[in-house]
Enzyme design. Structure first.
Site, PDB file in Angstrom:
ATOM      1  N   GLY A   7       0.814  -1.222   0.000  1.00  0.00           N
ATOM      2  CA  GLY A   7       0.000   0.000   0.000  1.00  0.00           C
ATOM      3  C   GLY A   7       0.838   1.258   0.000  1.00  0.00           C
ATOM      4  O   GLY A   7       0.455   2.292   0.555  1.00  0.00           O
ATOM      5  N   GLY A  10      -0.190   5.218  -0.954  1.00  0.00           N
ATOM      6  CA  GLY A  10      -1.144   6.038  -0.221  1.00  0.00           C
ATOM      7  C   GLY A  10      -0.520   7.199   0.531  1.00  0.00           C
ATOM      8  O   GLY A  10       0.652   7.553   0.335  1.00  0.00           O
ATOM      9  N   GLN A  11      -1.340   7.788   1.411  1.00  0.00           N
ATOM     10  CA  GLN A  11      -0.955   9.013   2.125  1.00  0.00           C
ATOM     11  C   GLN A  11       0.273   8.779   3.011  1.00  0.00           C
ATOM     12  O   GLN A  11       1.179   9.605   3.055  1.00  0.00           O
ATOM     13  CB  GLN A  11      -2.156   9.464   2.979  1.00  0.00           C
ATOM     14  CG  GLN A  11      -2.038  10.852   3.550  1.00  0.00           C
ATOM     15  CD  GLN A  11      -3.096  11.135   4.628  1.00  0.00           C
ATOM     16  OE1 GLN A  11      -3.901  10.267   4.988  1.00  0.00           O
ATOM     17  NE2 GLN A  11      -3.086  12.348   5.128  1.00  0.00           N
ATOM     18  N   ASP A  51      -1.224  -6.913  -5.450  1.00  0.00           N
ATOM     19  CA  ASP A  51      -2.564  -6.939  -4.854  1.00  0.00           C
ATOM     20  C   ASP A  51      -2.490  -7.893  -3.661  1.00  0.00           C
ATOM     21  O   ASP A  51      -2.326  -9.106  -3.852  1.00  0.00           O
ATOM     22  CB  ASP A  51      -3.564  -7.436  -5.914  1.00  0.00           C
ATOM     23  CG  ASP A  51      -4.971  -7.556  -5.358  1.00  0.00           C
ATOM     24  OD1 ASP A  51      -5.164  -7.399  -4.129  1.00  0.00           O
ATOM     25  OD2 ASP A  51      -5.894  -7.814  -6.174  1.00  0.00           O
ATOM     26  N   TYR A 144     -14.019  -1.457   8.626  1.00  0.00           N
ATOM     27  CA  TYR A 144     -12.597  -1.095   8.759  1.00  0.00           C
ATOM     28  C   TYR A 144     -12.114  -1.399  10.175  1.00  0.00           C
ATOM     29  O   TYR A 144     -11.071  -2.044  10.364  1.00  0.00           O
ATOM     30  CB  TYR A 144     -12.475   0.394   8.439  1.00  0.00           C
ATOM     31  CG  TYR A 144     -11.117   1.006   8.637  1.00  0.00           C
ATOM     32  CD1 TYR A 144     -10.041   0.662   7.828  1.00  0.00           C
ATOM     33  CD2 TYR A 144     -10.916   1.983   9.617  1.00  0.00           C
ATOM     34  CE1 TYR A 144      -8.801   1.265   7.990  1.00  0.00           C
ATOM     35  CE2 TYR A 144      -9.687   2.596   9.776  1.00  0.00           C
ATOM     36  CZ  TYR A 144      -8.631   2.223   8.966  1.00  0.00           C
ATOM     37  OH  TYR A 144      -7.404   2.818   9.128  1.00  0.00           O
ATOM     38  N   LYS A 148      -9.398  -4.160  11.521  1.00  0.00           N
ATOM     39  CA  LYS A 148      -8.178  -3.718  12.219  1.00  0.00           C
ATOM     40  C   LYS A 148      -8.044  -4.450  13.564  1.00  0.00           C
ATOM     41  O   LYS A 148      -6.935  -4.800  13.983  1.00  0.00           O
ATOM     42  CB  LYS A 148      -8.182  -2.201  12.430  1.00  0.00           C
ATOM     43  CG  LYS A 148      -7.940  -1.411  11.159  1.00  0.00           C
ATOM     44  CD  LYS A 148      -6.514  -1.589  10.620  1.00  0.00           C
ATOM     45  CE  LYS A 148      -6.258  -0.781   9.375  1.00  0.00           C
ATOM     46  NZ  LYS A 148      -4.941  -1.020   8.778  1.00  0.00           N
TER      47      LYS A 148
HETATM   48  N1  NAD Z   1      -4.324   8.048   7.096  1.00  0.00           N
HETATM   49  C1  NAD Z   1      -4.827   7.905   8.313  1.00  0.00           C
HETATM   50  O1  NAD Z   1      -5.350   8.873   8.898  1.00  0.00           O
HETATM   51  C2  NAD Z   1      -4.724   6.568   9.011  1.00  0.00           C
HETATM   52  C3  NAD Z   1      -5.185   6.483  10.326  1.00  0.00           C
HETATM   53  C4  NAD Z   1      -5.127   5.247  10.963  1.00  0.00           C
HETATM   54  C5  NAD Z   1      -4.579   4.151  10.326  1.00  0.00           C
HETATM   55  N2  NAD Z   1      -4.137   4.269   9.040  1.00  0.00           N
HETATM   56  C6  NAD Z   1      -3.631   3.068   8.384  1.00  0.00           C
HETATM   57  O2  NAD Z   1      -2.391   3.320   7.758  1.00  0.00           O
HETATM   58  C7  NAD Z   1      -2.289   2.546   6.560  1.00  0.00           C
HETATM   59  C8  NAD Z   1      -1.971   3.447   5.386  1.00  0.00           C
HETATM   60  O3  NAD Z   1      -2.965   4.461   5.347  1.00  0.00           O
HETATM   61  P1  NAD Z   1      -2.995   5.583   4.229  1.00  0.00           P
HETATM   62  O4  NAD Z   1      -3.581   6.795   4.834  1.00  0.00           O
HETATM   63  O5  NAD Z   1      -1.704   5.654   3.529  1.00  0.00           O
HETATM   64  O6  NAD Z   1      -4.108   4.941   3.272  1.00  0.00           O
HETATM   65  P2  NAD Z   1      -4.415   5.259   1.730  1.00  0.00           P
HETATM   66  O7  NAD Z   1      -5.834   4.904   1.483  1.00  0.00           O
HETATM   67  O8  NAD Z   1      -3.926   6.618   1.379  1.00  0.00           O
HETATM   68  O9  NAD Z   1      -3.461   4.189   1.024  1.00  0.00           O
HETATM   69  C9  NAD Z   1      -3.757   2.820   1.019  1.00  0.00           C
HETATM   70  C10 NAD Z   1      -3.095   2.214  -0.186  1.00  0.00           C
HETATM   71  O10 NAD Z   1      -3.476   0.839  -0.232  1.00  0.00           O
HETATM   72  C11 NAD Z   1      -3.582   0.494  -1.604  1.00  0.00           C
HETATM   73  N3  NAD Z   1      -4.434  -0.682  -1.778  1.00  0.00           N
HETATM   74  C12 NAD Z   1      -5.785  -0.772  -1.768  1.00  0.00           C
HETATM   75  N4  NAD Z   1      -6.165  -2.036  -2.019  1.00  0.00           N
HETATM   76  C13 NAD Z   1      -5.018  -2.751  -2.177  1.00  0.00           C
HETATM   77  C14 NAD Z   1      -4.758  -4.104  -2.473  1.00  0.00           C
HETATM   78  N5  NAD Z   1      -5.746  -4.999  -2.674  1.00  0.00           N
HETATM   79  N6  NAD Z   1      -3.451  -4.496  -2.560  1.00  0.00           N
HETATM   80  C15 NAD Z   1      -2.434  -3.608  -2.392  1.00  0.00           C
HETATM   81  N7  NAD Z   1      -2.645  -2.316  -2.136  1.00  0.00           N
HETATM   82  C16 NAD Z   1      -3.922  -1.891  -2.031  1.00  0.00           C
HETATM   83  C17 NAD Z   1      -4.198   1.725  -2.273  1.00  0.00           C
HETATM   84  O11 NAD Z   1      -3.923   1.727  -3.680  1.00  0.00           O
HETATM   85  C18 NAD Z   1      -3.484   2.847  -1.525  1.00  0.00           C
HETATM   86  O12 NAD Z   1      -2.346   3.299  -2.223  1.00  0.00           O
HETATM   87  C19 NAD Z   1      -3.608   1.809   6.396  1.00  0.00           C
HETATM   88  O13 NAD Z   1      -3.462   0.490   6.856  1.00  0.00           O
HETATM   89  C20 NAD Z   1      -4.550   2.579   7.291  1.00  0.00           C
HETATM   90  O14 NAD Z   1      -5.548   1.747   7.798  1.00  0.00           O
HETATM   91  C21 NAD Z   1      -4.212   5.455   8.361  1.00  0.00           C
END
Ligand code: NAD
Length: 324
Positions: A7, A10-11, A51, A144, A148
Protein backbone atom coordinates in the site's frame (compact mmCIF):
# COMPACT_ATOMS: atom_id res chain seq x y z
CA UNK A 1 17.92 -2.94 6.06
CA UNK A 2 15.84 -4.23 3.11
CA UNK A 3 12.28 -3.02 3.68
CA UNK A 4 9.13 -3.80 1.69
CA UNK A 5 6.00 -1.66 1.85
CA UNK A 6 2.49 -2.76 0.92
CA UNK A 7 0.00 0.00 0.00
CA UNK A 8 2.98 2.30 -0.63
CA UNK A 9 0.99 4.54 -2.98
CA UNK A 10 -1.14 6.04 -0.22
CA UNK A 11 -0.96 9.01 2.12
CA UNK A 12 1.46 7.41 4.59
CA UNK A 13 3.59 5.69 1.94
CA UNK A 14 4.10 9.09 0.31
CA UNK A 15 6.11 10.29 3.32
CA UNK A 16 7.39 6.94 4.66
CA UNK A 17 9.28 5.95 1.49
CA UNK A 18 11.36 9.13 1.59
CA UNK A 19 12.01 8.81 5.34
CA UNK A 20 13.22 5.21 4.94
CA UNK A 21 15.42 6.04 1.93
CA UNK A 22 16.90 9.03 3.80
CA UNK A 23 17.95 6.65 6.58
CA UNK A 24 19.79 4.46 4.07
CA UNK A 25 17.31 1.58 3.88
CA UNK A 26 16.76 -0.32 0.65
CA UNK A 27 13.06 0.16 -0.12
CA UNK A 28 10.77 -2.00 -2.26
CA UNK A 29 7.43 -0.20 -2.66
CA UNK A 30 4.38 -2.23 -3.66
CA UNK A 31 0.78 -1.23 -4.33
CA UNK A 32 -2.24 -2.33 -6.31
CA UNK A 33 -1.94 0.98 -8.18
CA UNK A 34 0.96 2.31 -10.26
CA UNK A 35 3.37 4.76 -8.62
CA UNK A 36 1.31 7.96 -8.21
CA UNK A 37 2.71 11.19 -9.76
CA UNK A 38 2.77 12.71 -6.25
CA UNK A 39 5.42 10.10 -5.33
CA UNK A 40 7.80 11.43 -7.97
CA UNK A 41 10.14 12.64 -5.20
CA UNK A 42 10.36 9.10 -3.91
CA UNK A 43 11.90 7.54 -7.01
CA UNK A 44 14.39 5.90 -4.68
CA UNK A 45 13.88 2.16 -4.72
CA UNK A 46 11.80 -0.25 -6.74
CA UNK A 47 8.05 -0.08 -7.41
CA UNK A 48 6.17 -3.35 -7.85
CA UNK A 49 2.47 -3.94 -8.47
CA UNK A 50 1.04 -6.15 -5.73
CA UNK A 51 -2.56 -6.94 -4.85
CA UNK A 52 -2.42 -8.22 -1.27
CA UNK A 53 -5.71 -10.11 -1.72
CA UNK A 54 -3.79 -12.43 -4.07
CA UNK A 55 -2.00 -14.90 -1.75
CA UNK A 56 0.16 -16.42 -4.50
CA UNK A 57 1.29 -13.04 -5.83
CA UNK A 58 2.06 -11.81 -2.31
CA UNK A 59 4.20 -14.86 -1.57
CA UNK A 60 5.98 -14.54 -4.94
CA UNK A 61 6.90 -10.87 -4.34
CA UNK A 62 8.18 -11.69 -0.84
CA UNK A 63 10.19 -14.65 -2.21
CA UNK A 64 11.68 -12.49 -4.94
CA UNK A 65 12.71 -9.58 -2.71
CA UNK A 66 13.34 -11.33 0.63
CA UNK A 67 12.71 -8.26 2.81
CA UNK A 68 13.98 -8.18 6.39
CA UNK A 69 11.13 -5.91 7.48
CA UNK A 70 7.68 -5.20 6.04
CA UNK A 71 5.48 -2.14 6.63
CA UNK A 72 1.95 -3.33 5.87
CA UNK A 73 -0.01 -0.23 4.83
CA UNK A 74 -2.45 -1.59 2.23
CA UNK A 75 -6.03 -1.05 3.41
CA UNK A 76 -9.44 0.33 2.55
CA UNK A 77 -10.10 3.14 5.06
CA UNK A 78 -13.15 3.74 7.23
CA UNK A 79 -15.51 5.85 5.09
CA UNK A 80 -14.62 3.99 1.85
CA UNK A 81 -14.97 0.68 3.69
CA UNK A 82 -18.54 1.48 4.73
CA UNK A 83 -19.38 2.09 1.06
CA UNK A 84 -17.90 -1.31 0.14
CA UNK A 85 -17.60 -3.56 3.23
CA UNK A 86 -16.78 -6.67 1.17
CA UNK A 87 -13.80 -4.93 -0.43
CA UNK A 88 -12.70 -3.68 3.02
CA UNK A 89 -12.93 -7.24 4.34
CA UNK A 90 -10.98 -8.68 1.40
CA UNK A 91 -8.16 -6.13 1.48
CA UNK A 92 -7.87 -5.56 5.23
CA UNK A 93 -8.64 -9.04 6.56
CA UNK A 94 -7.62 -11.50 3.84
CA UNK A 95 -4.83 -9.16 2.72
CA UNK A 96 -3.36 -9.03 6.23
CA UNK A 97 -3.58 -12.82 6.48
CA UNK A 98 -1.78 -13.16 3.15
CA UNK A 99 0.96 -10.74 4.21
CA UNK A 100 1.47 -12.51 7.55
CA UNK A 101 1.59 -15.89 5.83
CA UNK A 102 4.12 -14.59 3.29
CA UNK A 103 6.22 -13.28 6.20
CA UNK A 104 6.06 -16.67 7.92
CA UNK A 105 6.87 -18.65 4.79
CA UNK A 106 9.76 -16.47 3.64
CA UNK A 107 11.32 -15.82 7.06
CA UNK A 108 10.58 -12.08 7.32
CA UNK A 109 11.64 -11.28 10.85
CA UNK A 110 9.62 -8.11 11.45
CA UNK A 111 6.21 -6.80 10.36
CA UNK A 112 4.94 -3.31 11.18
CA UNK A 113 1.14 -3.08 11.28
CA UNK A 114 -0.79 0.18 10.95
CA UNK A 115 -3.87 -0.02 13.13
CA UNK A 116 -6.29 2.79 13.89
CA UNK A 117 -8.50 4.46 16.48
CA UNK A 118 -11.32 2.83 14.48
CA UNK A 119 -10.75 -0.34 16.57
CA UNK A 120 -12.64 1.49 19.32
CA UNK A 121 -16.38 1.98 19.61
CA UNK A 122 -18.76 2.71 22.42
CA UNK A 123 -19.06 -0.34 24.71
CA UNK A 124 -22.59 -1.42 25.72
CA UNK A 125 -21.85 -0.26 29.28
CA UNK A 126 -21.49 3.41 28.31
CA UNK A 127 -19.10 5.81 26.59
CA UNK A 128 -15.42 5.11 26.09
CA UNK A 129 -13.18 6.40 28.87
CA UNK A 130 -11.53 9.74 28.03
CA UNK A 131 -8.62 9.42 27.52
CA UNK A 132 -9.05 5.89 26.14
CA UNK A 133 -6.35 3.41 27.22
CA UNK A 134 -4.85 0.61 25.13
CA UNK A 135 -6.83 -2.13 26.79
CA UNK A 136 -10.56 -1.55 26.73
CA UNK A 137 -13.21 -3.81 25.24
CA UNK A 138 -13.14 -3.17 21.49
CA UNK A 139 -16.53 -2.55 19.85
CA UNK A 140 -15.76 -1.11 16.40
CA UNK A 141 -18.72 0.20 14.43
CA UNK A 142 -17.17 -0.04 10.94
CA UNK A 143 -15.94 -2.93 8.80
CA UNK A 144 -12.60 -1.10 8.76
CA UNK A 145 -12.48 -1.18 12.57
CA UNK A 146 -13.56 -4.84 12.69
CA UNK A 147 -10.73 -5.84 10.33
CA UNK A 148 -8.18 -3.72 12.22
CA UNK A 149 -9.11 -5.48 15.50
CA UNK A 150 -8.67 -8.84 13.75
CA UNK A 151 -5.36 -7.63 12.27
CA UNK A 152 -4.07 -6.65 15.71
CA UNK A 153 -5.01 -10.08 17.09
CA UNK A 154 -3.41 -11.84 14.12
CA UNK A 155 -0.23 -9.86 14.73
CA UNK A 156 -0.09 -11.02 18.35
CA UNK A 157 -0.84 -14.60 17.23
CA UNK A 158 1.92 -14.69 14.59
CA UNK A 159 4.38 -13.22 17.09
CA UNK A 160 3.59 -15.91 19.66
CA UNK A 161 3.11 -18.91 17.36
CA UNK A 162 5.43 -18.26 14.45
CA UNK A 163 8.09 -15.86 15.71
CA UNK A 164 7.17 -13.17 13.14
CA UNK A 165 7.92 -10.09 15.26
CA UNK A 166 4.78 -8.00 14.65
CA UNK A 167 4.47 -4.58 16.19
CA UNK A 168 2.56 -1.45 15.33
CA UNK A 169 0.56 1.58 16.32
CA UNK A 170 -3.05 2.69 16.44
CA UNK A 171 -2.91 5.89 14.44
CA UNK A 172 -5.16 8.83 15.15
CA UNK A 173 -6.45 10.67 12.07
CA UNK A 174 -3.32 11.67 10.14
CA UNK A 175 -3.03 15.08 8.48
CA UNK A 176 -0.60 15.90 5.65
CA UNK A 177 -0.45 17.84 2.40
CA UNK A 178 -1.41 14.77 0.35
CA UNK A 179 -4.54 13.27 -1.06
CA UNK A 180 -6.40 11.60 1.84
CA UNK A 181 -7.56 8.02 1.37
CA UNK A 182 -11.25 8.17 2.30
CA UNK A 183 -11.05 8.26 6.07
CA UNK A 184 -13.66 9.83 8.34
CA UNK A 185 -11.10 12.34 9.65
CA UNK A 186 -10.62 13.88 6.18
CA UNK A 187 -12.68 16.96 7.22
CA UNK A 188 -9.65 18.12 9.22
CA UNK A 189 -7.35 18.24 6.16
CA UNK A 190 -10.05 19.89 4.03
CA UNK A 191 -10.33 22.70 6.59
CA UNK A 192 -6.80 23.59 5.47
CA UNK A 193 -7.09 22.80 1.77
CA UNK A 194 -10.35 24.66 1.17
CA UNK A 195 -9.33 27.60 3.39
CA UNK A 196 -6.35 28.07 1.05
CA UNK A 197 -8.08 27.52 -2.30
CA UNK A 198 -11.68 28.65 -1.60
CA UNK A 199 -11.46 30.86 1.48
CA UNK A 200 -13.47 28.47 3.62
CA UNK A 201 -14.92 25.00 4.08
CA UNK A 202 -18.29 23.47 4.87
CA UNK A 203 -17.27 20.57 7.13
CA UNK A 204 -19.09 17.23 7.09
CA UNK A 205 -18.67 17.09 10.88
CA UNK A 206 -20.24 19.06 13.77
CA UNK A 207 -18.23 21.96 15.19
CA UNK A 208 -17.82 20.14 18.53
CA UNK A 209 -16.45 16.93 16.92
CA UNK A 210 -13.33 15.96 18.83
CA UNK A 211 -11.10 13.05 17.79
CA UNK A 212 -7.37 12.35 18.17
CA UNK A 213 -5.31 13.77 15.29
CA UNK A 214 -1.62 13.75 14.41
CA UNK A 215 0.61 15.55 11.92
CA UNK A 216 2.17 13.17 9.39
CA UNK A 217 5.84 13.84 10.27
CA UNK A 218 5.08 12.61 13.80
CA UNK A 219 3.14 9.64 12.39
CA UNK A 220 5.99 8.56 10.13
CA UNK A 221 8.50 8.98 12.97
CA UNK A 222 6.28 6.84 15.22
CA UNK A 223 6.30 4.05 12.60
CA UNK A 224 10.09 4.21 12.27
CA UNK A 225 10.57 4.25 16.05
CA UNK A 226 8.24 1.35 16.78
CA UNK A 227 9.81 -0.60 13.89
CA UNK A 228 13.32 -0.18 15.28
CA UNK A 229 12.45 -0.48 19.01
CA UNK A 230 14.24 -3.12 21.04
CA UNK A 231 11.84 -6.09 21.27
CA UNK A 232 12.83 -6.69 24.88
CA UNK A 233 11.36 -3.30 25.81
CA UNK A 234 7.98 -3.89 24.14
CA UNK A 235 5.24 -5.01 26.52
CA UNK A 236 2.59 -5.31 23.81
CA UNK A 237 2.21 -5.67 20.01
CA UNK A 238 0.12 -2.63 19.14
CA UNK A 239 0.30 0.77 20.88
CA UNK A 240 -1.99 3.77 21.17
CA UNK A 241 -0.10 6.89 20.08
CA UNK A 242 -1.42 10.41 20.56
CA UNK A 243 -0.59 14.01 19.72
CA UNK A 244 -3.59 16.40 20.06
CA UNK A 245 -7.38 16.20 20.11
CA UNK A 246 -8.95 19.42 18.87
CA UNK A 247 -12.63 20.15 18.31
CA UNK A 248 -13.40 20.95 14.67
CA UNK A 249 -13.99 24.61 15.59
CA UNK A 250 -10.58 24.70 17.31
CA UNK A 251 -8.99 23.57 14.03
CA UNK A 252 -10.93 26.41 12.34
CA UNK A 253 -9.56 28.91 14.88
CA UNK A 254 -6.04 27.62 14.34
CA UNK A 255 -6.40 28.05 10.54
CA UNK A 256 -7.84 31.55 11.05
CA UNK A 257 -4.68 32.57 12.95
CA UNK A 258 -2.90 32.24 9.57
CA UNK A 259 -5.81 32.95 7.16
CA UNK A 260 -7.99 35.39 9.15
CA UNK A 261 -10.73 35.66 6.49
CA UNK A 262 -11.32 31.90 6.23
CA UNK A 263 -14.98 31.02 6.87
CA UNK A 264 -16.07 27.66 8.29
CA UNK A 265 -19.55 26.16 8.40
CA UNK A 266 -20.67 22.74 9.62
CA UNK A 267 -23.11 20.43 7.81
CA UNK A 268 -22.70 17.06 9.50
CA UNK A 269 -23.08 14.02 7.25
CA UNK A 270 -24.97 11.52 9.44
CA UNK A 271 -23.01 8.49 8.24
CA UNK A 272 -19.54 9.92 8.81
CA UNK A 273 -20.59 11.83 11.95
CA UNK A 274 -21.76 8.53 13.50
CA UNK A 275 -18.33 7.03 12.82
CA UNK A 276 -16.57 10.06 14.33
CA UNK A 277 -18.84 9.97 17.41
CA UNK A 278 -17.98 6.29 17.97
CA UNK A 279 -14.24 7.00 18.24
CA UNK A 280 -12.29 8.07 21.35
CA UNK A 281 -12.05 11.80 22.04
CA UNK A 282 -8.45 11.37 23.17
CA UNK A 283 -6.01 8.50 23.72
CA UNK A 284 -3.89 7.39 26.66
CA UNK A 285 -0.56 6.52 25.02
CA UNK A 286 1.48 6.09 28.19
CA UNK A 287 2.60 2.55 27.23
CA UNK A 288 4.21 3.85 23.99
CA UNK A 289 5.83 6.70 25.91
CA UNK A 290 7.20 4.36 28.57
CA UNK A 291 8.23 1.40 26.39
CA UNK A 292 9.87 3.04 23.36
CA UNK A 293 10.02 6.72 24.24
CA UNK A 294 7.20 7.93 21.98
CA UNK A 295 6.74 11.72 22.13
CA UNK A 296 4.89 13.88 19.61
CA UNK A 297 6.55 17.11 18.42
CA UNK A 298 3.68 18.95 16.71
CA UNK A 299 0.69 20.44 18.52
CA UNK A 300 -2.29 21.88 16.59
CA UNK A 301 -0.83 25.35 15.96
CA UNK A 302 2.60 23.89 15.17
CA UNK A 303 0.96 21.68 12.53
CA UNK A 304 -1.06 24.60 11.12
CA UNK A 305 2.04 26.78 10.72
CA UNK A 306 3.93 24.03 8.90
CA UNK A 307 1.03 22.63 6.88
CA UNK A 308 -0.50 25.75 5.28
CA UNK A 309 2.59 26.62 3.18
CA UNK A 310 2.80 22.97 2.11
CA UNK A 311 -0.88 22.95 1.09
CA UNK A 312 -0.28 26.13 -0.93
CA UNK A 313 2.66 24.44 -2.70
CA UNK A 314 0.66 21.28 -3.32
CA UNK A 315 -2.15 23.30 -4.94
CA UNK A 316 0.30 25.37 -6.99
CA UNK A 317 1.69 22.10 -8.34
CA UNK A 318 -1.79 21.34 -9.61
CA UNK A 319 -3.03 18.73 -7.14
CA UNK A 320 -6.70 18.00 -7.73
CA UNK A 321 -8.47 17.15 -4.50
CA UNK A 322 -12.24 16.83 -4.61
CA UNK A 323 -13.79 17.98 -1.36
CA UNK A 324 -16.02 15.29 0.04
N1 NAD B 1 -4.32 8.05 7.10
C1 NAD B 1 -4.83 7.90 8.31
O1 NAD B 1 -5.35 8.87 8.90
C2 NAD B 1 -4.72 6.57 9.01
C3 NAD B 1 -5.18 6.48 10.33
C4 NAD B 1 -5.13 5.25 10.96
C5 NAD B 1 -4.58 4.15 10.33
N2 NAD B 1 -4.14 4.27 9.04
C6 NAD B 1 -3.63 3.07 8.38
O2 NAD B 1 -2.39 3.32 7.76
C7 NAD B 1 -2.29 2.55 6.56
C8 NAD B 1 -1.97 3.45 5.39
O3 NAD B 1 -2.96 4.46 5.35
P1 NAD B 1 -3.00 5.58 4.23
O4 NAD B 1 -3.58 6.80 4.83
O5 NAD B 1 -1.70 5.65 3.53
O6 NAD B 1 -4.11 4.94 3.27
P2 NAD B 1 -4.42 5.26 1.73
O7 NAD B 1 -5.83 4.90 1.48
O8 NAD B 1 -3.93 6.62 1.38
O9 NAD B 1 -3.46 4.19 1.02
C9 NAD B 1 -3.76 2.82 1.02
C10 NAD B 1 -3.09 2.21 -0.19
O10 NAD B 1 -3.48 0.84 -0.23
C11 NAD B 1 -3.58 0.49 -1.60
N3 NAD B 1 -4.43 -0.68 -1.78
C12 NAD B 1 -5.79 -0.77 -1.77
N4 NAD B 1 -6.17 -2.04 -2.02
C13 NAD B 1 -5.02 -2.75 -2.18
C14 NAD B 1 -4.76 -4.10 -2.47
N5 NAD B 1 -5.75 -5.00 -2.67
N6 NAD B 1 -3.45 -4.50 -2.56
C15 NAD B 1 -2.43 -3.61 -2.39
N7 NAD B 1 -2.64 -2.32 -2.14
C16 NAD B 1 -3.92 -1.89 -2.03
C17 NAD B 1 -4.20 1.72 -2.27
O11 NAD B 1 -3.92 1.73 -3.68
C18 NAD B 1 -3.48 2.85 -1.52
O12 NAD B 1 -2.35 3.30 -2.22
C19 NAD B 1 -3.61 1.81 6.40
O13 NAD B 1 -3.46 0.49 6.86
C20 NAD B 1 -4.55 2.58 7.29
O14 NAD B 1 -5.55 1.75 7.80
C21 NAD B 1 -4.21 5.46 8.36
Amino acid sequence: MKILLTGAGGQIGHDLIGALAARGHEVVSTDLAPRPPSHAHAQAGKWRRLDVTDAGATLAVFEEHKPECVFHLAAILSASGEKNPKLAYDVNQTGTWNVLEACRQTGVSRLVFTSSIAVFGPPPSGPLPDPTPDDVALHPTTMYGVTKVAGELLCAYYTQKHGVDCRGVRFPGLISAAMPGGGSSDYALFMYVDAVRKGGYDAFARSDTRIPLMYMPDGVRALLEVAMADRAKLTRSIYNIAAFSPRADEIAASVQRVIPDAKFTYSPDPRRQAILDSWPKSLDDSAARNDWGWAHKYDLDGMTDDLIPRVRRMLELGAVLSTH
